[in-house]
Structure formats: structure tokens, C-alpha cells
Scaffold this motif. Structure first.
Motif, mmCIF file in Angstrom:
data_model
loop_
_atom_site.group_PDB
_atom_site.id
_atom_site.type_symbol
_atom_site.label_atom_id
_atom_site.label_comp_id
_atom_site.label_asym_id
_atom_site.label_seq_id
_atom_site.Cartn_x
_atom_site.Cartn_y
_atom_site.Cartn_z
ATOM 1 N N PHE A 61 0.839 -1.199 0.000
ATOM 2 C CA PHE A 61 0.000 0.000 0.000
ATOM 3 C C PHE A 61 0.871 1.244 0.000
ATOM 4 O O PHE A 61 1.921 1.287 0.641
ATOM 5 C CB PHE A 61 -0.920 0.002 1.226
ATOM 6 C CG PHE A 61 -2.134 -0.878 1.069
ATOM 7 C CD1 PHE A 61 -3.349 -0.334 0.676
ATOM 8 C CD2 PHE A 61 -2.055 -2.242 1.296
ATOM 9 C CE1 PHE A 61 -4.463 -1.133 0.514
ATOM 10 C CE2 PHE A 61 -3.169 -3.046 1.144
ATOM 11 C CZ PHE A 61 -4.388 -2.496 0.752
ATOM 12 N N GLN A 62 0.379 2.251 -0.697
ATOM 13 C CA GLN A 62 1.106 3.512 -0.809
ATOM 14 C C GLN A 62 0.378 4.618 -0.053
ATOM 15 O O GLN A 62 -0.842 4.781 -0.196
ATOM 16 C CB GLN A 62 1.243 3.903 -2.284
ATOM 17 C CG GLN A 62 1.898 5.272 -2.503
ATOM 18 C CD GLN A 62 1.952 5.641 -3.973
ATOM 19 O OE1 GLN A 62 2.720 5.070 -4.732
ATOM 20 N NE2 GLN A 62 1.108 6.590 -4.377
ATOM 21 N N TYR A 63 1.124 5.357 0.768
ATOM 22 C CA TYR A 63 0.596 6.507 1.513
ATOM 23 C C TYR A 63 1.269 7.762 0.984
ATOM 24 O O TYR A 63 2.498 7.828 0.905
ATOM 25 C CB TYR A 63 0.888 6.350 3.009
ATOM 26 C CG TYR A 63 0.209 5.163 3.660
ATOM 27 C CD1 TYR A 63 -0.884 5.336 4.496
ATOM 28 C CD2 TYR A 63 0.676 3.861 3.437
ATOM 29 C CE1 TYR A 63 -1.505 4.252 5.105
ATOM 30 C CE2 TYR A 63 0.069 2.775 4.024
ATOM 31 C CZ TYR A 63 -1.024 2.971 4.861
ATOM 32 O OH TYR A 63 -1.631 1.873 5.444
ATOM 33 N N SER A 64 0.454 8.744 0.645
ATOM 34 C CA SER A 64 1.012 10.006 0.108
ATOM 35 C C SER A 64 0.090 11.156 0.483
ATOM 36 O O SER A 64 -0.984 10.965 1.069
ATOM 37 C CB SER A 64 1.159 9.925 -1.417
ATOM 38 O OG SER A 64 -0.122 9.866 -2.031
ATOM 39 N N ASP A 96 -1.870 1.337 10.824
ATOM 40 C CA ASP A 96 -2.289 0.150 10.054
ATOM 41 C C ASP A 96 -1.353 -1.024 10.302
ATOM 42 O O ASP A 96 -1.797 -2.173 10.383
ATOM 43 C CB ASP A 96 -2.330 0.491 8.563
ATOM 44 C CG ASP A 96 -3.449 1.470 8.220
ATOM 45 O OD1 ASP A 96 -4.360 1.630 9.061
ATOM 46 O OD2 ASP A 96 -3.398 2.082 7.138
ATOM 47 N N LEU A 130 0.368 11.878 7.936
ATOM 48 C CA LEU A 130 0.906 10.946 6.938
ATOM 49 C C LEU A 130 1.829 9.927 7.590
ATOM 50 O O LEU A 130 1.806 8.731 7.241
ATOM 51 C CB LEU A 130 1.657 11.724 5.853
ATOM 52 C CG LEU A 130 2.327 10.878 4.762
ATOM 53 C CD1 LEU A 130 1.284 10.121 3.948
ATOM 54 C CD2 LEU A 130 3.189 11.756 3.845
ATOM 55 N N VAL A 188 6.767 9.137 -0.985
ATOM 56 C CA VAL A 188 5.661 8.295 -0.524
ATOM 57 C C VAL A 188 6.169 7.346 0.567
ATOM 58 O O VAL A 188 7.373 7.120 0.712
ATOM 59 C CB VAL A 188 5.027 7.464 -1.673
ATOM 60 C CG1 VAL A 188 4.503 8.371 -2.774
ATOM 61 C CG2 VAL A 188 6.005 6.437 -2.219
ATOM 62 N N PRO A 239 0.409 4.885 8.276
ATOM 63 C CA PRO A 239 0.941 3.526 8.070
ATOM 64 C C PRO A 239 1.317 2.832 9.368
ATOM 65 O O PRO A 239 1.224 1.611 9.473
ATOM 66 C CB PRO A 239 2.159 3.758 7.168
ATOM 67 C CG PRO A 239 2.547 5.178 7.377
ATOM 68 C CD PRO A 239 1.275 5.906 7.653
ATOM 69 N N LEU A 256 5.514 3.384 1.900
ATOM 70 C CA LEU A 256 4.961 2.102 1.485
ATOM 71 C C LEU A 256 4.769 1.209 2.707
ATOM 72 O O LEU A 256 5.639 1.144 3.583
ATOM 73 C CB LEU A 256 5.889 1.402 0.483
ATOM 74 C CG LEU A 256 6.114 2.115 -0.851
ATOM 75 C CD1 LEU A 256 7.122 1.331 -1.694
ATOM 76 C CD2 LEU A 256 4.806 2.291 -1.615
ATOM 77 N N PRO A 312 -4.671 5.877 1.599
ATOM 78 C CA PRO A 312 -3.775 4.836 1.084
ATOM 79 C C PRO A 312 -4.406 4.038 -0.043
ATOM 80 O O PRO A 312 -5.611 3.760 -0.020
ATOM 81 C CB PRO A 312 -3.503 3.961 2.320
ATOM 82 C CG PRO A 312 -4.607 4.274 3.274
ATOM 83 C CD PRO A 312 -4.984 5.688 3.024
#
Length: 785
Positions: free
Chosen positions: A649-652, A716, A709, A671, A713, A673, A657
């Protein structure tokens, strides 16, 4: 067709949900006819029936919604063998508007509680029947709840003896490690039911069998660590076998003092645990002398002599390899390196074969006595999981590989095993059997998972064996609500008599001992349809996720006796045959190759399976490989797929995400990941993000978005770690750092050191082909067949 929704109802995932009528057509499917079965899956609606099931007198199938019922004659016709069976008197009031729960179309799975005699399954339930839109009848959950609440289940502590637990502790550990371990064991003892039996064995160069019933002082029986203690030698220690249990009477143990009920000897048990201390002083250039195999054998012998068949576990806690006695892994001299994969393949692991044979023989003793073997290994070195694999897997035992008994990972794993349900009973299920009953034209080939064949022959058994075959019934010493077993089938009937479009049935009958010591039987009956040759229903019913999980287990099964190159070659040949069979293409023209959406992900799964730690053992120790394969062989479809093809998954700053492709091109400086491979969870910070974090921008109120941001992650990842057992290792790393290897090793190498025009992109230094090249080669080979 939503296969996930079907699994939530049945607890089953079928590789093919429509089956061809002939053996030749079934063989042409390439992927075997198989079912991934989770026998005790947590279902949304599961009626718990306080009476014994009705069983067909001819084939042994249990009454189910697919049975035809003649209400006037009070007869039901078995859908498996078409034999008539009479209803007993307790079903006197049965009618179209007064059905027992097991005949409701909405209840393909029901669970029976043994020994609970209800006057009538019909009149006592007072179920409220409601017409459904499809013409069938449904039962309200409130009616079922009221029926069960009016039926009282006895307290588990009033059932006599409970499960038995023998703790086997390695005293070669340091004081700090032993202190942490003892604290956890004391917490475990607090969680045990009062009727549980507890024993304690410690070991170094000698095996110490603790006499918990000796009141005057702490008494220990010393056994030589270089010899195995057989069950025949146990009576010499004053331990005698249990008296034969008589029906209707509480089992009792003859006088002995090594395995005692917690309710009477809790103080002595906790005192003995607290008094465990380090017994070996480190010697330069020498490994501690550990007699792990002899200690396990002594614990098993103790349970063989004392167990009352209510379920038992031998729980081993060790911090290093066995260096003495049966099951030795390596010599005590540090000059002798511990074996690796190359040593095992070339026959240079001097102890491997003999120790593996010893533990395989031990697995037979575990099987006969329904004993579970668990291993908690907290060490920076290998401890011998590769040799112990067979008894652990066949008994359904738990394995944890960690660095320290002081780690959160160890604490979470041990506490999870001893969790309680809402009724206060342990979430442990012992001494289970799974029986499969099939329609005449369906044969069972075998099973892959933590089970053992009981060699029970029936008309449902095929001549072809896969894994644990030659039977229609398997034994599991223990199982959990997530334990998943792969069953394999074969079409073996007369294709002239089978009509396409007609239904066939498979029934799973799981008998087990609940955590409150009740005997229960869960029955799941599933129906699918026969289809003709070249029917579009075959393609529509293909579950590529279940198929990938099944093929992974078959590949691991082959790996136990074959070289990795041979297994990869088998995977490739099977995939080429599969693609040639189900793709649309013009002969000899790869550019026309197309796979429909039902099949398109399967080649991708096989690509990542070839590169996975299950097949490619490079950079893994034999212990790690054994652990990975043990976990795969009991995990369900969703967990297996994460092991095979991890998620990314990508967070930006652009939004919430999003999932991205498992490719090196997904790495970007701006980003974050989140990578999940089941055993590892990695948070990967891009170089710009890492630089901003080091400058502390998240602490500035003007950069609130950046703080959020960074937190997203991590939250999660913590959730993933909290929900999974064994606890995965959490790795936080920056782009270009050494820890980033955990991510790079699993990414598709679309950019390598050989690529042109990579600009500032990350590259992977490897000789492996990328997924794109792999698919191109697959297309070229498939269109030539």
C-alpha cells in the motif's frame, strides 16, 4: 460468483466450483479438484443443537438440508446413497412447517453437542418459520437463541479431569531469559482451568522430572540426557497408566505425583516454576549441553502413562540447539558449524538423518496418544525445527521462532494460545477427526495439512494418494478456528450415468473436544453441479486464489523430497499446460494470447510462488524454511496468498492509502509504502519523507498533514501485527537503507542493474527475470502446444 461469501457460509473454498463428469476431462483441468476446508471457521450463524445427529445406516452421512423427506411415513432419503432411513420417535412432530434445524436450507453447517438428550428436536425448539422469497423456510435467530438459552450446559470444571499440559523448559538459558519465561509461565498457570493437569520437565545435560506431589521439599527425578525414555520405562518412576475409563464414570488417575490437577496443587506447581534457575555456566568455545530430544521423549512418556485422553500438550521452551542425546542437531564444540541447506542436500549434516528419524518415530507416539507438540524457540541460532517438523506438523502443534523470551512477540504468542472464549473456556480444541462422505461418483485422494490418515477405507476413497491418503477419515490432535486443510478429489464414477446439471454432494463431519471438554460434532454439507465438456460454467467456477493456495501446498509437499529446481520446473510445466488449456490465442502467435479475468491472476501467483521462501531457500536457514512451510500448510486462502504474493500500500499527500503493484517502480522518494508478507510487515519511507522526518517537521503545527501521513501507516501496521499469530516482525526502514532489503527482496525486479534509462529510480541487483519477461515466455510456450 463471490467465493468469499460462499466461504463465509460453508467454510470451504473450491478450486473448481463446477466439476466435469469424466476422469479424462477432470485431468485436463490441470489444477486438481480440491477443497480448502476450515473445519471450525467462525460462521455468522451456527446452530448449536443439544441432541445427537441422525446418521444414515448405509453410508454414515448425517441428516442435512439436501435429504428428501416423506413426512407422512417419517422417512428421509439420504442424498449420498439414496437409502431410506426412519426418523426416531423424537422427530414425531416433523412436518413441512415444523422442521428441525438440520433440515433448514439456510443451515448448511450445524453443530451437535454430544451427551445432551433433548426430548424432541422438533417440539422443544419452538422455532419460528418464516417464508423466504425463494419459497424456502427460514428460522429466526432469536428462536434459535431462546432454544439454546433454555438448555443449560454444565460447568467445565464439573467434568472431572481436564486437558493436560507438560512444560518442558531449557535451563541452559541466561538468568534474564529464564526470568522472563517464568513470569509468562506463571501467567499461563493462572489462565488454566481448575481441572487441568500440569507437569514440569526441565533439562540441560540431564532431564529433570519434577515430582510436584512431594510435599516435604522440592524433589526431582534425574534422567540421563543421552538416552530416550520410552513409555515402557515410565512405570519404573512410579507413574502408572490410567485405569480403563468406564462409560458414565469420571476418569481417574492412579496415584502418582508428576502430573497433577491444578485445583489441588497450584501452590506447588507455581513454586516449582519459580525455583527454575540457570544450571549451566558458559564455557568458552563450547555450546551448552542440551538434551532436548530426551526431555521431549520423557514428557511424552509421562503423558502416555497418565493421560486420560482429554487432550494434552507438550510445550517446549528452548534457547538453543540440542547437543546431546537423541535428536542432537550439532556437537557442543563451537568449531562445528550448525547444518545449512547445502549440508543437508549433500549429505554433510552428520546428525540430520538420525535425528529426523528419531522425531518421526516420536510423532507416531504423539499420534497414538493424541498429544500436541509445541515449540517456542527464542534464540539467535537454529534450534532444530527442521528435524522437529514432522511431529509438530502431524500433531498440529504451534511453532514460534524469536530472538528472546523477553520479546513482545513471545508474550503475545503464548498468551494467545491460552485465550478464553466468552464462556470462560480455553480456545483449544483437542482430539479431532474429520470424516468425508461423498456422492458415489466422487472419490477422496488425500489431504495436505496438520492431519494424519486413519487408513479408514470406504467407497469414497480413491486408489490415487495425495499427501495423507488412503482414507476417508483423518485425525487432528488439535485445531483452531483458522486451521485449514486441503482435500483432493477425483471423479471416479460412471460418466454414462451422470447427468450434466445434476448435483453432487460432499459432507465434512468434524468431531472434536471443545475447550469446556464437551464432545461436539460439526457437520457441513455442500452441493455443486456436474457440467458437460467445454461448459462455460467450468471457467466461471474457477477460484484462482484457492487454486494458487492448493498449488503452493502441493509444491511444498514436493519440496520435502525434491530439489528446488525440480519443483520450479514442475510449477512451470503445470502453468504452461494450464495457460495453453484456458487461454484464447492463435496458434504460434504470442501476441494474440489472452486470459479471461477468471484466470488472469493465476500466472502472477505462480511467478511469486517460484520466488517465495517456500521454494527458493536461499538466504533462509533450514529452521526458517521448516517454519515457513509449517505455517503455509495450515493457513487459509487469504493468509496463504499474502505469503505467496505480499500486499503493498502507498501513503502520500494525494489522498487515502491505495494498493500499488508489487514492483520496484512503486518506490518513490515522496511516498510511504506499507508492505505485508505475513511474516514481515515493513514500513518503507521514501528518501524525502525520511529527510523531513529526521528534521522533525511532524512536530511543527504548520505541518499537521505530514504528521498524519507518518501516523497512518504505523497505525495500520500495528493493527496487522496485533491480529496475526505468530506475530510478524515489524521493520521500519528508509529508502536506500540496509533494512530496505526486506522489501526489495520481494518486489518484481522490473528495473535491474542491466536496465537502461533508469534515471533516479531504485534498481534491484538480481539475475531473476521480471514478471513481464516471465509472462512473455509463458505466452510463447503456451501457444506452441
Amino acid at each position: 460468483m463471490d467465493f468469499v461469501e460462499l466461504e463465509a457460509i460453508e467454510g470451504l473454498r473450491w478450486s473448481w466450483n463446477s466439476w466435469p463428469v469424466s476422469k479424462v476431462e477432470a485431468s485436463a483441468l490441470v489444477i486438481p479438484l480440491s477443497i480448502m476446508c476450515t473445519p471450525l471457521m467462525q460462521l455468522n450463524e451456527l446452530p448449536l443443537l443439544p441432541y445427537d445427529p441422525l446418521i444414515c445406516n448405509h453410508c454414515g452421512a448425517v441428516l442435512n438440508p439436501y435429504a428428501r423427506v416423506d413426512y407422512q411415513s417419517r422417512i428421509w432419503i439420504c442424498p449420498f446413497c439414496f437409502q431410506k432411513n426412519s426418523f426416531p420417535r423424537s422427530y414425531a412432530g416433523i412436518g413441512e412447517n415444523n422442521l428441525p434445524a438440520e433440515l433448514f436450507p439456510t443451515y448448511s453447517t450445524v453443530e451437535y453437542v454430544y451427551g445432551k438428550k433433548l426430548a424432541s428436536p422438533i417440539s422443544s425448539s419452538n422455532l419460528s418459520l418464516t417464508p423466504r422469497g425463494n419459497g424456502l423456510l427460514s428460522v429466526s435467530s432469536s428462536s434459535m437463541s431462546s432454544m439454546m438459552s433454555s438448555f443449560s450446559f454444565s460447568n467445565p470444571d464439573d467434568r472431572g479431569l481436564g486437558p493436560a499440559f507438560v512444560f518442558v523448559v531449557d535451563t541452559c538459558s541466561s538468568n534474564e531469559e529464564l526470568s522472563a519465561l517464568k513470569n509468562e509461565l506463571l501467567l499461563v498457570v493462572e489462565k488454566l482451568p481448575e481441572n487441568a493437569l500440569v507437569g514440569l520437565v526441565t533439562f540441560d545435560a540431564m532431564v529433570h522430572l519434577h515430582d510436584l506431589g512431594f510435599a516435604e521439599c522440592s524433589r526431582v527425578v534425574l534422567l540421563p540426557g543421552d538416552r530416550e525414555l520410552s513409555s515402557d520405562q515410565v512405570p519404573e518412576l512410579g507413574v502408572h497408566r490410567t485405569r480403563q475409563q468406564q462409560i458414565g464414570k469420571t476418569p481417574t488417575i492412579q496415584s502418582q505425583s508428576f502430573l497433577l490437577p491444578l485445583s489441588e496443587f497450584e501452590f506447588k506447581i507455581t513454586t516449582s516454576i519459580e525455583e527454575i534457575h540457570t544450571s549451566v555456566q558458559p564455557i568458552t568455545g563450547q555450546r551448552p549441553k542440551r538434551s532436548t530430544g530426551a526431555a521431549i521423549s520423557a514428557a511424552v512418556g509421562l503423558l502416555e502413562a497418565c493421560s486420560v485422553n482429554m487432550g494434552s500438550r507438550v510445550m517446549v521452551f528452548t534457547s538453543g540447539p540440542a547437543t546431546l542425546g537423541p535428536g542432537v542437531i550439532v556437537g557442543s564444540d563451537l568449531g562445528n558449524a550448525i547444518r545449512n541447506h547445502r549440508d543437508i542436500i549433500n549429505g554433510h549434516a552428520s546428525h540430520y538423518k538420525k535425528s529426523s528419524t528419531f522425531y518421526k518415530q516420536l510423532s507416531d507416539r504423539l499420534f497414538e496418544a493424541s498429544i500436541v507438540l509445541d515449540l517456542f524457540a527464542c534464540s539467535l541460532d537454529q534450534v532444530g525445527v527442521a528435524e522437529l517438523k514432522v511431529p509438530i506438523e502431524k500433531s498440529g502443534g504451534f511453532v514460534m521462532l524469536g530472538d528472546s523470551f523477553e520479546s513482545i512477540q513471545f508474550r503475545k504468542c503464548l498468551r494467545h494460545i491460552f485465550n478464553h472464549d466468552e464462556d470462560g473456556s480455553l480456545k483449544m480444541y483437542f482430539d479431532a477427526t474429520i470424516e468425508i462422505v461423498t456422492t458415489k461418483d466422487v472419490k477422496v485422494c488425500g489431504a495436505l495439512g496438520p492431519c494424519v490418515s486413519l487408513q479408514k477405507k470406504s467407497n469414497s476413497v480413491s486408489d490415487k494418494d495425495i499427501g495423507e491418503g488412503g482414507t476417508s477419515t483423518w485425525k487432528l490432535s488439535t485445531l483452531t478456528k483458522k486451521t485449514c486443510i486441503a482435500f483432493f478429489f477425483q471423479v471416479g464414477g460412471d460418466e454414462q450415468k451422470v447427468q450434466p446439471g445434476s448435483a453432487f454432494f460432499v459432507q465434512f463431519i468434524t468431531r472434536y473436544r471443545h475447550g469446556n471438554m464437551e464432545i461436539r460434532r460439526r457437520v457441513t454439507t455442500a452441493a455443486r453441479r456436474w457440467v458437460g465438456s467445454h461448459s462455460p460454467e467450468i471457467n466461471a467456477g474457477f477460484d484462482q486464489e484457492a487454486a494458487a493456495s492448493v498449488m503452493a501446498r502441493l509444491a511444498v509437499h514436493r519440496s520435502d523430497g525434491s530439489h528446488a529446481h525440480d519443483v520450479i520446473r514442475w510449477i512451470d510445466k503445470t502453468l504452461i499446460r494450464f495457460a495453453s488449456k484456458f487461454a484464447d490465442y492463435v496458434q504460434e502467435d504470442p501476441s494474440t494470447f489472452r486470459l479471461s479475468s477468471n484466470f488472469s491472476l493465476y500466472p502472477q501467483f505462480m511467478y511469486y510462488l517460484r520466488r517465495s521462501q517456500f521454494i527458493d531457500v536461499f538466504n533462509s536457514s533450514p529452521d526458517e524454511t521448516a517454519f515457513f512451510r509449517l505455517m503455509l500448510n495450515r493457513e487459509g486462502v487469504v493468509g496463504s496468498l499474502i505469503m505467496i504474493q505480499p500486499t503493498l500500500f502507498q501513503y502520500s499527500f494525494d489522498g487515502p492509502p491505495v494498493p500499488v503493484v508489487l514492483d520496484v517502480r512503486s518506490i518513490s522518494p515522496d511516498v510511504i509504502l506499507l508492505f505485508d508478507s505475513y511474516f514481515y510487515v515493513v514500513i518503507h519511507y521514501g528518501s524525502k519523507i525520511a529527510q523531513w522526518r529526521k528534521l522533525g517537521y511532524e512536530r511543527d503545527p504548520n505541518y499537521e498533514n505530514f504528521r498524519k501521513l507518518l501516523e497512518a501507516p504505523e497505525a495500520d501496521a500495528e493493527q496487522l501485527v496485533a491480529e496475526r499469530i505468530p506475530v510478524p516482525k515489524l521493520v521500519k526502514c528508509d529508502q536506500h537503507s540496509s533494512q530496505a532489503r526486506f522489501l526489495l527482496a520481494k518486489l518484481n525486479p522490473s528495473l535491474t542493474q542491466k536496465s537502461m534509462h533508469v534515471d533516479d529510480k531504485d534498481v534491484i541487483f538480481t539475475d531473476d527475470v521480471s514478471l513481464q519477461v516471465f509472462i512473455e515466455h509463458l505466452q510463447e510456450l503456451a501457444v506452441q502446444r
